[in-house]
Write a protein that holds these residues in place. Structure first.
Motif, PDB file in Angstrom:
ATOM      1  N   VAL A 240      87.696  67.605  35.280  1.00 21.07           N
ATOM      2  CA  VAL A 240      87.177  66.864  34.129  1.00 21.07           C
ATOM      3  C   VAL A 240      87.928  65.554  33.959  1.00 21.07           C
ATOM      4  O   VAL A 240      87.329  64.483  33.763  1.00 21.07           O
ATOM      5  CB  VAL A 240      87.265  67.714  32.857  1.00 21.07           C
ATOM      6  CG1 VAL A 240      86.892  66.894  31.635  1.00 21.07           C
ATOM      7  CG2 VAL A 240      86.355  68.924  32.969  1.00 21.07           C
ATOM      8  N   PHE A 241      89.252  65.594  34.061  1.00 20.10           N
ATOM      9  CA  PHE A 241      90.045  64.376  33.929  1.00 20.10           C
ATOM     10  C   PHE A 241      89.653  63.354  34.991  1.00 20.10           C
ATOM     11  O   PHE A 241      89.517  62.159  34.707  1.00 20.10           O
ATOM     12  CB  PHE A 241      91.536  64.694  34.047  1.00 20.10           C
ATOM     13  CG  PHE A 241      92.109  65.371  32.833  1.00 20.10           C
ATOM     14  CD1 PHE A 241      91.415  65.399  31.639  1.00 20.10           C
ATOM     15  CD2 PHE A 241      93.345  65.985  32.887  1.00 20.10           C
ATOM     16  CE1 PHE A 241      91.938  66.015  30.517  1.00 20.10           C
ATOM     17  CE2 PHE A 241      93.888  66.605  31.769  1.00 20.10           C
ATOM     18  CZ  PHE A 241      93.177  66.614  30.589  1.00 20.10           C
ATOM     19  N   ALA A 242      89.481  63.811  36.235  1.00 20.58           N
ATOM     20  CA  ALA A 242      89.183  62.898  37.332  1.00 20.58           C
ATOM     21  C   ALA A 242      87.817  62.256  37.173  1.00 20.58           C
ATOM     22  O   ALA A 242      87.663  61.033  37.337  1.00 20.58           O
ATOM     23  CB  ALA A 242      89.271  63.647  38.665  1.00 20.58           C
ATOM     24  N   ILE A 243      86.808  63.043  36.838  1.00 17.48           N
ATOM     25  CA  ILE A 243      85.451  62.507  36.741  1.00 17.48           C
ATOM     26  C   ILE A 243      85.316  61.576  35.539  1.00 17.48           C
ATOM     27  O   ILE A 243      84.716  60.484  35.642  1.00 17.48           O
ATOM     28  CB  ILE A 243      84.437  63.654  36.668  1.00 17.48           C
ATOM     29  CG1 ILE A 243      84.417  64.416  38.003  1.00 17.48           C
ATOM     30  CG2 ILE A 243      83.040  63.129  36.342  1.00 17.48           C
ATOM     31  CD1 ILE A 243      83.491  65.603  38.023  1.00 17.48           C
ATOM     32  N   ILE A 244      85.876  61.954  34.406  1.00  6.92           N
ATOM     33  CA  ILE A 244      85.772  61.095  33.226  1.00  6.92           C
ATOM     34  C   ILE A 244      86.529  59.785  33.444  1.00  6.92           C
ATOM     35  O   ILE A 244      86.048  58.701  33.061  1.00  6.92           O
ATOM     36  CB  ILE A 244      86.306  61.827  31.987  1.00  6.92           C
ATOM     37  CG1 ILE A 244      85.447  63.057  31.688  1.00  6.92           C
ATOM     38  CG2 ILE A 244      86.321  60.892  30.784  1.00  6.92           C
ATOM     39  CD1 ILE A 244      83.996  62.756  31.432  1.00  6.92           C
ATOM     40  N   ALA A 245      87.711  59.849  34.080  1.00 11.96           N
ATOM     41  CA  ALA A 245      88.465  58.618  34.331  1.00 11.96           C
ATOM     42  C   ALA A 245      87.710  57.692  35.271  1.00 11.96           C
ATOM     43  O   ALA A 245      87.670  56.467  35.059  1.00 11.96           O
ATOM     44  CB  ALA A 245      89.834  58.967  34.916  1.00 11.96           C
ATOM     45  N   ALA A 246      87.101  58.242  36.309  1.00 10.55           N
ATOM     46  CA  ALA A 246      86.328  57.412  37.236  1.00 10.55           C
ATOM     47  C   ALA A 246      85.066  56.884  36.579  1.00 10.55           C
ATOM     48  O   ALA A 246      84.625  55.766  36.865  1.00 10.55           O
ATOM     49  CB  ALA A 246      85.983  58.218  38.491  1.00 10.55           C
ATOM     50  N   TRP A 247      84.462  57.658  35.694  1.00 17.52           N
ATOM     51  CA  TRP A 247      83.211  57.255  35.056  1.00 17.52           C
ATOM     52  C   TRP A 247      83.410  56.070  34.113  1.00 17.52           C
ATOM     53  O   TRP A 247      82.542  55.194  34.010  1.00 17.52           O
ATOM     54  CB  TRP A 247      82.622  58.435  34.296  1.00 17.52           C
ATOM     55  CG  TRP A 247      81.183  58.256  33.928  1.00 17.52           C
ATOM     56  CD1 TRP A 247      80.682  57.717  32.786  1.00 17.52           C
ATOM     57  CD2 TRP A 247      80.047  58.604  34.724  1.00 17.52           C
ATOM     58  NE1 TRP A 247      79.310  57.709  32.809  1.00 17.52           N
ATOM     59  CE2 TRP A 247      78.889  58.266  33.998  1.00 17.52           C
ATOM     60  CE3 TRP A 247      79.901  59.197  35.978  1.00 17.52           C
ATOM     61  CZ2 TRP A 247      77.610  58.477  34.473  1.00 17.52           C
ATOM     62  CZ3 TRP A 247      78.621  59.412  36.455  1.00 17.52           C
ATOM     63  CH2 TRP A 247      77.505  59.063  35.719  1.00 17.52           C
TER      64      TRP A 247
END
Length: 315
Positions: A240-247
């Protein structure tokens, strides 16, 4: 005689309440105090006020954006809080998807987010496994170096990182501009995720690792068949952290992806704002929020379970 009996029963009730408070988890307000009418009413009003405030502050902007995405521009400007005074305009979503090419930018964002997710998860799990389970002699030094990187502001590394992307230390004339690797690889070096995964691996039972080694499991087999299946809670959190940060990342993709054909939504939406009608632009913003909202709905149990990071094995 009846008065003495009533007094005795009340005293017994107070003693039982004090005993229950002593046995149970004591909070700021005890169980006996909660039974008082004044305190009970005050707590109820406080809970209602906090719940309404959180709903308004948290869901209010999202609900307004969803309403405005299918509202004509004039209605949004003249009556921003009215519920479709002149009807719903579903064509906003279609126009945003086709005319602004939200479909292309949306696909670019999904590709960037998935690549960043894979790279961050791979680096975090392997590095955390090496520092926590394998534990080489120099593991404390590596752990200190990884921790030290958290104290370096990201803006300080912006120029040297950009120069590395423009002229990477690779054979030949290689340039990673307009290449998704320029976004994925720097995101993989996330010290917070590494330390988070390492801390979780530290809580896993060492007896399981010793039993696996006794049965002949090597480092790779131990990592793939033992550690990863036991680490689903932390893998969900890091995902979740990775996808939201990239988004939501804006500055770095704007620098290393100057070609509009490969840019994500976070870069293209501000660029097309001045050339787009307000209702269509709000529809594009609403489409851009779909993935973060879906991620929350899918992984909310990971954050809400109090024992999610406490351990993976019982018994």
């Amino acid at each position: 005689m009846s008065l003495i009996t009533r007094l005795s029963s009340r005293a017994a009730e107070r003693a039982a309440a004090r005993a229950a408070d002593a046995v149970g988890d004591r909070t700021v307000i005890s169980a006996s105090e909660r039974r008082r009418p004044g305190i009970r009413v005050g707590l109820t009003l406080t809970h209602v006020f906090l719940a309404v405030g959180l709903v308004v502050a948290g869901l209010g902007p999202i609900l307004w954006l969803a309403k405005s995405a299918v509202t004509p521009t004039q209605d949004t400007l003249q009556q921003p809080f009215a519920l479709w005074p002149n009807g719903i305009d579903w064509a906003n979503l279609e126009t945003a998807w086709n005319d602004i090419h939200i479909d292309q930018y949306f696909l670019n964002t999904v590709v960037i987010a998935l690549g960043a997710w894979f790279v961050q998860l791979f680096v975090a799990t392997t590095a955390g496994y090496a520092l926590s389970v394998l534990r080489p002699r120099y593991a404390p030094i590596l752990n200190a170096l990884v921790l030290a990187t958290l104290f370096i502001p990201g803006i300080v590394l912006l120029v040297p990182l950009y120069l590395t992307i423009v002229n990477p230390p690779l054979p030949g004339d290689v340039n990673l501009l307009n290449n998704y690797l320029a976004v994925w690889l720097p995101m993989g070096a996330n010290a917070f995720n590494i330390l988070l995964v390492k801390r979780f691996f530290d809580s896993l039972p060492r007896e399981v690792f010793e039993a696996a080694r006794t049965d002949g499991a090597g480092p790779f087999r131990l990592f793939w068949s033992i550690v990863l299946p036991m680490s689903k809670p932390i893998l969900g959190v890091v995902s979740v952290f990775a996808i939201i940060a990239a988004w939501k990342d804006y500055l770095w993709p704007m620098l290393v992806l100057p070609d509009p054909a490969v840019q994500p939504l976070s870069v293209r939406l501000p660029a097309v704002q001045s050339q787009t009608e307000l209702d269509v632009f709000l529809a594009a913003l609403a489409i851009a929020t779909l993935i973060p909202i879906a991620m929350f709905l899918l992984f909310q149990s990971v954050f809400l379970r109090s024992a999610g990071l406490g351990g993976a094995v019982k018994g």
